[in-house]
Design a protein around this motif. Structure first.
Motif, PDB file in Angstrom:
ATOM      1  N   UNK A  24      30.463 -17.663  43.300  1.00 17.27           N
ATOM      2  CA  UNK A  24      29.071 -17.892  42.934  1.00 17.27           C
ATOM      3  C   UNK A  24      28.451 -18.816  43.974  1.00 17.27           C
ATOM      4  N   UNK A  25      27.231 -18.502  44.385  1.00 18.25           N
ATOM      5  CA  UNK A  25      26.531 -19.280  45.398  1.00 18.25           C
ATOM      6  C   UNK A  25      25.220 -19.775  44.834  1.00 18.25           C
ATOM      7  N   UNK A  26      24.989 -21.083  44.926  1.00 21.20           N
ATOM      8  CA  UNK A  26      23.779 -21.701  44.403  1.00 21.20           C
ATOM      9  C   UNK A  26      23.076 -22.476  45.514  1.00 21.20           C
ATOM     10  N   UNK A  27      21.755 -22.550  45.424  1.00 24.83           N
ATOM     11  CA  UNK A  27      21.004 -23.390  46.337  1.00 24.83           C
ATOM     12  C   UNK A  27      20.618 -22.696  47.626  1.00 24.83           C
ATOM     13  N   UNK A  28      19.880 -23.405  48.489  1.00 27.00           N
ATOM     14  CA  UNK A  28      19.375 -22.821  49.730  1.00 27.00           C
ATOM     15  C   UNK A  28      20.504 -22.512  50.713  1.00 27.00           C
ATOM     16  N   UNK A  29      20.212 -21.615  51.624  1.00 30.72           N
ATOM     17  CA  UNK A  29      21.206 -21.199  52.616  1.00 30.72           C
ATOM     18  C   UNK A  29      20.633 -21.362  54.017  1.00 30.72           C
ATOM     19  N   UNK A  30      20.097 -22.544  54.300  1.00 33.48           N
ATOM     20  CA  UNK A  30      19.554 -22.833  55.623  1.00 33.48           C
ATOM     21  C   UNK A  30      20.633 -23.429  56.514  1.00 33.48           C
ATOM     22  N   UNK A  31      20.389 -23.407  57.799  1.00 33.45           N
ATOM     23  CA  UNK A  31      21.397 -23.842  58.762  1.00 33.45           C
ATOM     24  C   UNK A  31      21.787 -25.303  58.586  1.00 33.45           C
TER      25      UNK A  31
ATOM     26  N   UNK B 279      21.378 -31.002  41.982  1.00 33.69           N
ATOM     27  CA  UNK B 279      21.647 -30.792  43.405  1.00 33.69           C
ATOM     28  C   UNK B 279      20.929 -29.540  43.913  1.00 33.69           C
ATOM     29  N   UNK B 280      19.635 -29.401  43.643  1.00 35.14           N
ATOM     30  CA  UNK B 280      18.945 -28.157  43.999  1.00 35.14           C
ATOM     31  C   UNK B 280      18.793 -27.945  45.498  1.00 35.14           C
ATOM     32  N   UNK B 281      18.938 -29.001  46.278  1.00 33.03           N
ATOM     33  CA  UNK B 281      18.781 -28.910  47.727  1.00 33.03           C
ATOM     34  C   UNK B 281      20.110 -28.736  48.456  1.00 33.03           C
ATOM     35  N   UNK B 282      21.185 -28.519  47.696  1.00 23.86           N
ATOM     36  CA  UNK B 282      22.529 -28.415  48.252  1.00 23.86           C
ATOM     37  C   UNK B 282      23.043 -26.988  48.075  1.00 23.86           C
ATOM     38  N   UNK B 283      23.725 -26.475  49.069  1.00 27.72           N
ATOM     39  CA  UNK B 283      24.385 -25.172  48.963  1.00 27.72           C
ATOM     40  C   UNK B 283      25.712 -25.379  48.259  1.00 27.72           C
ATOM     41  N   UNK B 284      25.883 -24.784  47.091  1.00 27.68           N
ATOM     42  CA  UNK B 284      27.117 -24.931  46.328  1.00 27.68           C
ATOM     43  C   UNK B 284      27.858 -23.603  46.307  1.00 27.68           C
ATOM     44  N   UNK B 285      29.089 -23.649  46.782  1.00 27.59           N
ATOM     45  CA  UNK B 285      29.984 -22.491  46.820  1.00 27.59           C
ATOM     46  C   UNK B 285      30.994 -22.692  45.703  1.00 27.59           C
ATOM     47  N   UNK B 286      30.961 -21.844  44.678  1.00 25.38           N
ATOM     48  CA  UNK B 286      31.739 -22.072  43.458  1.00 25.38           C
ATOM     49  C   UNK B 286      32.577 -20.852  43.101  1.00 25.38           C
ATOM     50  N   UNK B 287      33.804 -20.767  43.595  1.00 24.35           N
ATOM     51  CA  UNK B 287      34.648 -19.614  43.293  1.00 24.35           C
ATOM     52  C   UNK B 287      35.194 -19.655  41.863  1.00 24.35           C
ATOM     53  N   UNK B 288      35.473 -18.470  41.314  1.00 22.94           N
ATOM     54  CA  UNK B 288      36.383 -18.367  40.178  1.00 22.94           C
ATOM     55  C   UNK B 288      37.794 -18.494  40.751  1.00 22.94           C
ATOM     56  N   UNK B 289      38.608 -19.399  40.209  1.00 20.52           N
ATOM     57  CA  UNK B 289      39.978 -19.526  40.690  1.00 20.52           C
ATOM     58  C   UNK B 289      40.790 -18.277  40.360  1.00 20.52           C
ATOM     59  N   UNK B 290      41.930 -18.135  40.996  1.00 17.40           N
ATOM     60  CA  UNK B 290      42.809 -16.992  40.718  1.00 17.40           C
ATOM     61  C   UNK B 290      43.127 -16.920  39.227  1.00 17.40           C
ATOM     62  N   UNK B 291      43.113 -15.702  38.687  1.00 14.43           N
ATOM     63  CA  UNK B 291      43.401 -15.520  37.269  1.00 14.43           C
ATOM     64  C   UNK B 291      42.266 -15.923  36.358  1.00 14.43           C
ATOM     65  N   UNK B 292      41.098 -16.188  36.922  1.00 18.63           N
ATOM     66  CA  UNK B 292      39.931 -16.617  36.145  1.00 18.63           C
ATOM     67  C   UNK B 292      38.728 -15.743  36.486  1.00 18.63           C
ATOM     68  N   UNK B 293      37.901 -15.512  35.478  1.00 20.18           N
ATOM     69  CA  UNK B 293      36.664 -14.796  35.707  1.00 20.18           C
ATOM     70  C   UNK B 293      36.895 -13.450  36.370  1.00 20.18           C
TER      71      UNK B 293
END
Length: 286
Positions: free
Chosen positions: A32-39, A65-79
């Motif tokens: 899951x990816x949240x927030x802006x994706x600027x350089x 943290x709306x101004x932060x790019x958050x990279x949020x994986x489902x861990x193995x065996x989840x989701x």
């Protein structure tokens, strides 16, 4: 918010992700990816705990943290991530390392924010990828558990794995450290992470994978890399504690220049209970 591998299974096994893992020869993570994706947007990699999922971080992302790019994986065996074994911490680290390559541009670095079992994984990830991990925020990290405690938790959770309906699942959450979690967050957990089975409902988590996780949490604790800025948050209402006194003593003795310990008067679900404080610690490292 954007997601990858967006298809959702109708039973608690992410069939599409399993097929991809089999075809590619590696365990893949739904991210899951949240927030802006600027350089120049700062990047945070957020790891959930056992039985969780990456979308849980959407509330922290949107509200704090709306101004932060958050990279949020489902861990193995989840989701919707791969449910194929193996599920050891080393396997999570390998899959997460590939996710870093996919979502953190070359030459960039990221703070890793992690809760519970995710904290144990995050520390190992920091050792494996010093080229990417610039700091750690560990929320009630679960590692170095006494074997008898880990076995008790594993046997109890597996004995009560499923529920007759969503109301029963929600009531169980309220008794497992979610008593003060806001209603709208629990409602989202039910909508996003609970799936139907032949006998009722269960969380979208691999049962054998969860058993392995409790075993992994009984391994000897590992300290964050020397010199890596790290915040450790201890939830003081958890008994027995997930953050043991031996780990804290070792941090004080061997990592005093880089590890700061914070205590909060909460149950275990720290990201939901003190999100403002969590965001502040993240920003401190960014």
């Amino acid at each position: 918010m954007h997601t990858w591998n967006h298809a959702r299974p109708t039973i608690p096994r992410p069939v599409d992700a399993r097929r991809v893992a089999h075809m590619s020869g590696r365990q893949t993570l739904h991210t899951h990816l949240f927030g802006p994706d600027e350089a120049d947007t700062p990047i945070v990699v957020a790891l959930h705990g056992l039985t969780g999922h990456g979308k849980r971080w959407s509330f922290l992302a949107a509200e704090h943290l709306p101004d932060v790019r958050i990279v949020a994986p489902d861990l193995l065996g989840h989701g919707a991530s791969s449910w194929e074994p193996p599920w050891a911490i080393a396997d999570h680290v390998a899959a997460l390392s590939a996710a870093l390559d996919d979502h953190v541009p070359a030459g960039r670095r990221a703070v890793v924010l992690a809760h519970s079992y995710g904290g144990a994984i995050a520390i190992r990830l920091a050792h494996a990828r010093p080229d990417v991990v610039s700091g750690l925020v560990l929320l009630d990290p679960a590692q170095g558990l006494h074997p008898a405690t880990a076995r008790e938790y594993a046997e109890s959770s597996l004995a009560h794995w499923g529920y007759p309906d969503a109301a029963a699942a929600a009531a169980a959450k309220r008794m497992e450290g979610w008593a003060e979690v806001p209603d709208h967050i629990l409602d989202a957990e039910i909508a996003d992470h609970l799936v139907a089975t032949d006998s009722g409902v269960q969380w979208r988590v691999s049962t054998p994978g969860a058993a392995v996780a409790w075993s992994e949490m009984a391994r000897e604790f590992v300290l964050p890399p020397a010199g890596l800025p790290t915040h450790v948050v201890v939830a003081d209402r958890v008994e027995p504690p997930f953050v043991g006194p031996d780990f804290l003593a070792a941090c004080a003795a061997d990592r005093s220049e880089s590890v700061t310990v914070h205590h909060v008067d909460t149950e275990h679900m720290v990201p939901f209970l003190v999100p403002g404080e969590v965001a502040g610690l993240v920003r401190d490292l960014l």
